[in-house]
Design a protein around this motif. Structure first.
Motif, PDB file in Angstrom:
ATOM      1  N   THR A 155       0.824  -1.210   0.000  1.00 26.67           N
ATOM      2  CA  THR A 155       0.000   0.000   0.000  1.00 26.67           C
ATOM      3  C   THR A 155       0.854   1.253   0.000  1.00 26.67           C
ATOM      4  O   THR A 155       0.619   2.182  -0.779  1.00 26.67           O
ATOM      5  CB  THR A 155      -0.932   0.021   1.229  1.00 26.67           C
ATOM      6  OG1 THR A 155      -1.635  -1.212   1.306  1.00 26.67           O
ATOM      7  CG2 THR A 155      -1.923   1.167   1.128  1.00 26.67           C
ATOM      8  N   ASN A 156       1.817   1.326   0.907  1.00 22.65           N
ATOM      9  CA  ASN A 156       2.742   2.457   1.005  1.00 22.65           C
ATOM     10  C   ASN A 156       2.043   3.771   1.341  1.00 22.65           C
ATOM     11  O   ASN A 156       2.436   4.840   0.892  1.00 22.65           O
ATOM     12  CB  ASN A 156       3.581   2.601  -0.269  1.00 22.65           C
ATOM     13  CG  ASN A 156       4.480   1.411  -0.491  1.00 22.65           C
ATOM     14  OD1 ASN A 156       4.010   0.266  -0.557  1.00 22.65           O
ATOM     15  ND2 ASN A 156       5.762   1.636  -0.616  1.00 22.65           N
ATOM     16  N   TRP A 157       0.967   3.676   2.099  1.00 21.68           N
ATOM     17  CA  TRP A 157       0.369   4.867   2.691  1.00 21.68           C
ATOM     18  C   TRP A 157       1.371   5.436   3.689  1.00 21.68           C
ATOM     19  O   TRP A 157       1.974   4.719   4.469  1.00 21.68           O
ATOM     20  CB  TRP A 157      -0.937   4.482   3.381  1.00 21.68           C
ATOM     21  CG  TRP A 157      -1.527   5.570   4.221  1.00 21.68           C
ATOM     22  CD1 TRP A 157      -1.235   5.844   5.523  1.00 21.68           C
ATOM     23  CD2 TRP A 157      -2.520   6.520   3.818  1.00 21.68           C
ATOM     24  NE1 TRP A 157      -1.987   6.903   5.969  1.00 21.68           N
ATOM     25  CE2 TRP A 157      -2.779   7.345   4.949  1.00 21.68           C
ATOM     26  CE3 TRP A 157      -3.211   6.757   2.637  1.00 21.68           C
ATOM     27  CZ2 TRP A 157      -3.711   8.388   4.903  1.00 21.68           C
ATOM     28  CZ3 TRP A 157      -4.130   7.789   2.602  1.00 21.68           C
ATOM     29  CH2 TRP A 157      -4.374   8.586   3.709  1.00 21.68           C
ATOM     30  N   GLN A 158       1.547   6.758   3.677  1.00 22.90           N
ATOM     31  CA  GLN A 158       2.507   7.386   4.581  1.00 22.90           C
ATOM     32  C   GLN A 158       1.830   8.497   5.382  1.00 22.90           C
ATOM     33  O   GLN A 158       1.299   9.448   4.792  1.00 22.90           O
ATOM     34  CB  GLN A 158       3.685   7.970   3.796  1.00 22.90           C
ATOM     35  CG  GLN A 158       4.550   6.914   3.138  1.00 22.90           C
ATOM     36  CD  GLN A 158       5.717   7.508   2.377  1.00 22.90           C
ATOM     37  OE1 GLN A 158       6.063   7.041   1.297  1.00 22.90           O
ATOM     38  NE2 GLN A 158       6.335   8.534   2.924  1.00 22.90           N
ATOM     39  N   SER A 159       1.852   8.374   6.696  1.00 22.98           N
ATOM     40  CA  SER A 159       1.363   9.446   7.558  1.00 22.98           C
ATOM     41  C   SER A 159       2.538  10.230   8.121  1.00 22.98           C
ATOM     42  O   SER A 159       2.444  10.817   9.192  1.00 22.98           O
ATOM     43  CB  SER A 159       0.512   8.870   8.693  1.00 22.98           C
ATOM     44  OG  SER A 159       1.277   8.015   9.521  1.00 22.98           O
ATOM     45  N   TYR A 160       3.655  10.230   7.413  1.00 25.13           N
ATOM     46  CA  TYR A 160       4.878  10.885   7.867  1.00 25.13           C
ATOM     47  C   TYR A 160       5.597  11.487   6.673  1.00 25.13           C
ATOM     48  O   TYR A 160       5.312  11.158   5.511  1.00 25.13           O
ATOM     49  CB  TYR A 160       5.803   9.871   8.552  1.00 25.13           C
ATOM     50  CG  TYR A 160       6.264   8.762   7.630  1.00 25.13           C
ATOM     51  CD1 TYR A 160       7.391   8.915   6.832  1.00 25.13           C
ATOM     52  CD2 TYR A 160       5.559   7.574   7.526  1.00 25.13           C
ATOM     53  CE1 TYR A 160       7.807   7.919   5.965  1.00 25.13           C
ATOM     54  CE2 TYR A 160       5.956   6.575   6.668  1.00 25.13           C
ATOM     55  CZ  TYR A 160       7.081   6.749   5.893  1.00 25.13           C
ATOM     56  OH  TYR A 160       7.476   5.761   5.023  1.00 25.13           O
ATOM     57  N   ALA A 161       6.519  12.390   6.953  1.00 23.93           N
ATOM     58  CA  ALA A 161       7.394  12.945   5.924  1.00 23.93           C
ATOM     59  C   ALA A 161       8.685  12.138   5.918  1.00 23.93           C
ATOM     60  O   ALA A 161       9.378  12.053   6.941  1.00 23.93           O
ATOM     61  CB  ALA A 161       7.682  14.418   6.201  1.00 23.93           C
ATOM     62  N   GLY A 162       9.001  11.535   4.795  1.00 24.66           N
ATOM     63  CA  GLY A 162      10.119  10.598   4.729  1.00 24.66           C
ATOM     64  C   GLY A 162      11.442  11.168   5.170  1.00 24.66           C
ATOM     65  O   GLY A 162      12.173  10.550   5.953  1.00 24.66           O
TER      66      GLY A 162
END
Length: 576
Positions: free
Chosen positions: A111-118
């Motif tokens: 999925t690679n949903w991100q709730s963060y800044a990489g």
């Protein structure tokens, strides 16, 4: 950017995909039809105790998927929680528990949903040994499941559908890794960064003590390639594929779209060869292409309509778009990423028009089958084809058959389970989120605007739900993206809260594993059958008429399921 330039870029990518379709599709068929193991594969099998000559029943195959996913979750979660103790952390602390759970589930489920800044959350080791590794193996799981379903259609009176560990290894080592290595070198040559250099603070040309800028570094090119090739999504940087260090030119942007569509568009050829009927592969590809062309035409038309003074001055709706890419390539990227299970973006989907955003959501709601994610798109389209066969059989009063396999009660129950899981997760999740205490503060607008039922200065935006249409669209998009293992977002939603991290992780995990279980059970049921000989009354499932039926069934299922909530959200917004 002119219409001519934009359309030319689209046609160039499609031409390259057409050129790669036959050789890549044929190669992948040979990979999974071969009975020989490569030398490196034999070493891996000996080290892990895998008997590559043995095959598995569907239950064992599914348990292998579950076991592999569980181990992936535990290892990635541990890596994220301990990254501050590991080398190459760049000073980043441990990822918070709820965010680590969300991220581990997200990457393990493709999925690679991100709730963060990489660049401000993940160290280099977490990116390379954690996220990038999952980009490979989660994509390989999707390919393996698709191949298992193909075996179910091509075999007769068999209890076995292959060996998960062999399929996983071959998909990773023979398909994903070689292409990624080649394109990583190409990307570095085109200016995508790939280093182990920590962030550097530089003084800008304006001068002064406060005139500084942080220039990030990191191994991006190697991750950028597999995130697109494996239809993973996500981003090394928070700006994702719009970041100038990840996509330094329009050429890299087009290469990203090419990689997103490369394997999914070639898999129908693999399917046709493996089942011994290439015309059926062409029929599946034609159905995928029809969905894609209709969606692309709709989004380009909606996003190039100059309905406001700002868009008229810019020549198109340029808010949230990268000026280096232009409106048409951005729409092309958005359609590609939402019609596959790729969460990468090069423009802000939240900035699209109400109806344009509705089309992007609908792309995910139809199951991302045109051409869909790596592996998941093919088995999703085959499920739609099986349902179309069943519907046509009911209409003419004959036993439905697909490739000589009867579609009876067991088969249609499993197919129905597959298509109902993601909509149920998306709609239930959206409903719960709108009622959960405190979650509305996370949506695009200010709390006062949301509680007033819309824009505080514009009562016309009020709805019966107490949410303005765009705020509802933010939540609906998030849960639709999670349930369909897409990973993109409308970006106005603050998803880094305990509720959204856990709720979306639940949607991602169930949205991945339950449909896979249904697909593998269907593969097992089909493999056990004795193929029936075609009769004069058998519905041809390789002709244009059947392609049209498949497309119609795909749209009807989504329209009946999602039209009410789309009417409250993006359609309402688009008609204001």
């Amino acid at each position: 950017m002119s219409w001519f330039t934009g359309i030319t870029q689209v046609l160039l990518v499609l031409a390259l995909l057409a050129a790669a379709h036959v050789p890549l599709g044929t190669y992948m068929a040979r990979v999974f039809l071969s009975e020989k193991d490569a030398r490196v594969e034999s070493v891996l099998y000996r080290l892990t105790g895998v008997d590559s000559s043995s095959e598995q029943r569907w239950r064992t195959y599914f348990l292998s998927v579950l076991g592999f996913t569980a181990v992936s979750l535990v290892v990635l979660f541990g890596l994220l929680r301990l990254q501050h103790l590991l080398p190459l952390s760049n000073g980043h602390p441990a990822v918070p528990v709820d965010q680590a759970v969300n991220t581990a589930v997200s990457f393990a489920t493709n999925t690679n949903w991100q709730s963060y800044a990489g660049e401000t959350t993940m160290g280099f080791l977490a990116q390379m040994a954690g996220l990038a590794v999952q980009n490979f193996v989660s994509a390989a799981v999707g390919i393996a499941v698709a191949v298992a379903l193909i075996r179910g259609l091509m075999r007769s009176t068999s209890l076995f559908i292959g060996n998960f560990w062999v399929d996983l290894t071959r998909a990773t080592l023979r398909i994903l890794l070689p292409i990624s290595m080649i394109f990583a070198i190409i990307y570095i040559g085109l200016g995508v960064i790939d280093n182990l250099t920590p962030d550097q603070v530089v003084h800008t040309v304006t001068g002064g003590a406060q005139s500084t800028q942080t220039i990030p570094g990191g191994p991006d090119a190697s991750q950028e390639v597999i995130k697109h090739l494996g239809t993973n999504g996500g981003g090394f940087f928070n700006a994702n594929s719009a970041h100038p260090l990840s996509a330094p030119s329009a050429l890299v942007n087009l290469a990203n779209v090419f990689l997103i569509l490369l394997i999914p568009s070639a898999l129908p050829r693999t399917f046709g060869i493996m089942v011994g009927s290439r015309k059926h592969g062409w029929a599946i590809l034609a159905a995928m292409a029809t969905f894609f062309v209709l969606s692309l035409a709709a989004v380009i038309a909606l996003e190039t309509t100059t309905a406001t003074p700002a868009s008229q001055a810019a020549g198109a709706a340029m808010e949230g778009r990268e000026t280096r890419f232009g409106i048409i390539p951005s729409a092309f990227f958005a359609v590609a990423t939402t019609l596959t299970s790729t969460g990468a973006i090069d423009s802000a989907h939240s900035s699209y028009s109400g109806l344009g955003g509705a089309v992007l959501m609908l792309n995910m709601m139809i199951g991302e089958i045109a051409p869909g994610g790596v592996g998941s798109g093919l088995y999703g389209m085959l499920i739609v084809a099986i349902i179309a066969v069943f519907v046509c059989g009911l209409m003419v009063g004959r036993t439905p058959e697909f490739l000589g396999k009867r579609i009876g009660r067991t088969e249609i129950t499993l197919a129905s389970t597959f298509i109902l899981v993601s909509p149920a997760l998306a709609l239930i999740g959206t409903a719960v989120a709108t009622l959960w205490p405190g979650t509305l503060d996370s949506v695009l607008n200010t709390t006062s605007a949301i509680q007033s039922g819309g824009n505080v200065t514009d009562p016309s935006t009020q709805t019966a739900t107490g949410l303005n249409p765009h705020a509802l669209s933010e939540i609906l998009y998030a849960f639709t993206s999670a349930a369909n293992n897409n990973g993109s977002a409308f970006a106005g939603l603050d998803a880094d809260t305990p509720f959204f991290n856990i709720a979306l992780a639940t949607g991602m995990l169930l949205g991945r594993l339950v449909p896979i279980g249904a697909v593998l059970a269907l593969a097992g049921a089909l493999a056990e059958q004795t193929p029936a000989e075609a009769s004069p009354g058998t519905l041809p499932t390789h002709r244009p008429l059947f392609v049209g039926v498949v497309v119609g069934i795909g749209f009807v299922i989504s329209a009946l399921t999602f039209l009410p909530v789309l009417a409250l959200g993006p359609i309402n917004e688009g008609l204001m």
